[in-house]
Scaffold this active site. Structure first.
Site, PDB file in Angstrom:
ATOM      1  N   SER A  25       0.843  -1.201   0.000  1.00 56.36           N
ATOM      2  CA  SER A  25       0.000   0.000   0.000  1.00 56.36           C
ATOM      3  C   SER A  25       0.876   1.249   0.000  1.00 56.36           C
ATOM      4  CB  SER A  25      -0.867   0.018   1.261  1.00 56.36           C
ATOM      5  OG  SER A  25      -1.521   1.266   1.401  1.00 56.36           O
ATOM      6  N   TYR A  58      -2.077  -0.590  10.344  1.00 56.39           N
ATOM      7  CA  TYR A  58      -2.284  -1.132   8.983  1.00 56.39           C
ATOM      8  C   TYR A  58      -1.035  -0.895   8.134  1.00 56.39           C
ATOM      9  CZ  TYR A  58      -3.963  -1.139   4.128  1.00 56.39           C
ATOM     10  OH  TYR A  58      -4.107  -1.360   2.781  1.00 56.39           O
TER      11      TYR A  58
END
Ligand code: NAP
Length: 248
Positions: free
Chosen positions: A142, A155
């Protein structure tokens, strides 16, 4: 495209979002695709129907990847379906939670790491016996791993772990002819980034990008299918930014 003709592929988290787009792209390229789901059985079966209607081959396979034995169970099921030959693994299934440092619980942290890091690690381990020379693994990182975007520290750490795993796996598996890369999407219009449905969310996403539109799942799925194919035969150990030029 037919550059995955005759190949077998497993895509985790293919019931919706980026995984679904990757499954469709791999099928268009000629691969037989195992469409993995956890809660979204009906959605996975719909994706399988779509692939079959277009003349492709697909099966839905269910497994909860938050549990310690989930990856092993999924690998067993894959083995039953494809036998001794898996050519492509896309470990895409993931969870996110936008939460401040102060409010992150141990349960949040453990779940994020279980699904986003432990599951891909042990899925690779369990599938190694049937991953043949010339096979390709794609993990999903990501933008959050390299830039601070929102309240995503736990995350983001899971995706930093993915970027690290890619290098170590590529080094260890290269001598067996197995390539491994990651894609790092920015903001993509999926359930996970549902904030893009609001004007403020959309403005935020466009504000950090060079290309001024919201990314769709197939913007990422097409790059995953490329990395999985032999056209990317000399690419391994990398995290490829697929983010419309975010946070440059
Ligand atoms: P999504 O639309 O929320 O889909 C998540 C997928 O993961 C679903 O197919 C879901 O399966 C599966 N999944 C969730 N928990 C699971 C579990 N416990 N066991 C097995 N499967 C599970 O998300 P997405 O946006 O497509 O995200 C896909 C990947 O891209 C993730 O790794 C995410 O971190 C990454 N990513 C997304 C964005 C973004 O903006 N969307 C940006 C950067 C990176 P079921 O629905 O069947 O339960």
């Amino acid at each position: 495209m037919t550059n995955c003709n005759g190949k077998t592929a497993l895509v985790t988290g293919a019931s919706r979002g980026i995984g679904r787009a990757a499954a469709l792209a791999l099928s268009e390229a000629g691969a037989q695709v195992l469409v993995h789901y956890s809660q979204g059985k009906a959605e996975a079966e719909a994706a399988v129907r779509q692939i079959r209607t277009a003349g492709g081959r697909a099966e839905a396979v269910g497994a909860d990847l938050s549990t310690a034995d989930g990856p092993g169970r999924l690998a067993e099921r894959v083995h039953e379906i494809v036998g001794e030959r898996l050519d492509i693994l896309v470990a895409n299934a993931g969870v996110a939670k936008a939460v401040s440092i102060e409010e992150t619980t141990v349960e949040d942290f453990d779940r994020l790491f279980a699904v986003n890091v432990r599951a891909p690690f042990f899925l690779v381990q369990h599938l190694l016996p049937i991953l043949q020379e010339g096979s390709s693994i794609v993990l999903v990182s990501s933008l959050a791993a390299r830039a601070s975007v929102g309240t995503l520290s736990a995350y983001a750490a899971t995706k930093g772990a993915i970027d690290t795993l890619v290098k170590h796996f590529a080094s260890a598996l290269g001598p067996r002819g197995i390539r491994i890369n990651a894609v790092a999407p920015g903001v993509v219009r999926t359930d996970m980034s549902s904030f893009t449905k609001t004007d403020a969310g959309r403005d935020f996403a466009l504000g950090i990008q060079s290309l001024k539109r919201l990314a769709e799942p197939d913007d990422i799925g097409d790059v995953i299918a490329f990395l999985a194919s032999d056209r990317a035969r000399w690419v391994t150990g990398g995290t490829i930014q697929v983010d419309g030029g975010s946070k440059l």
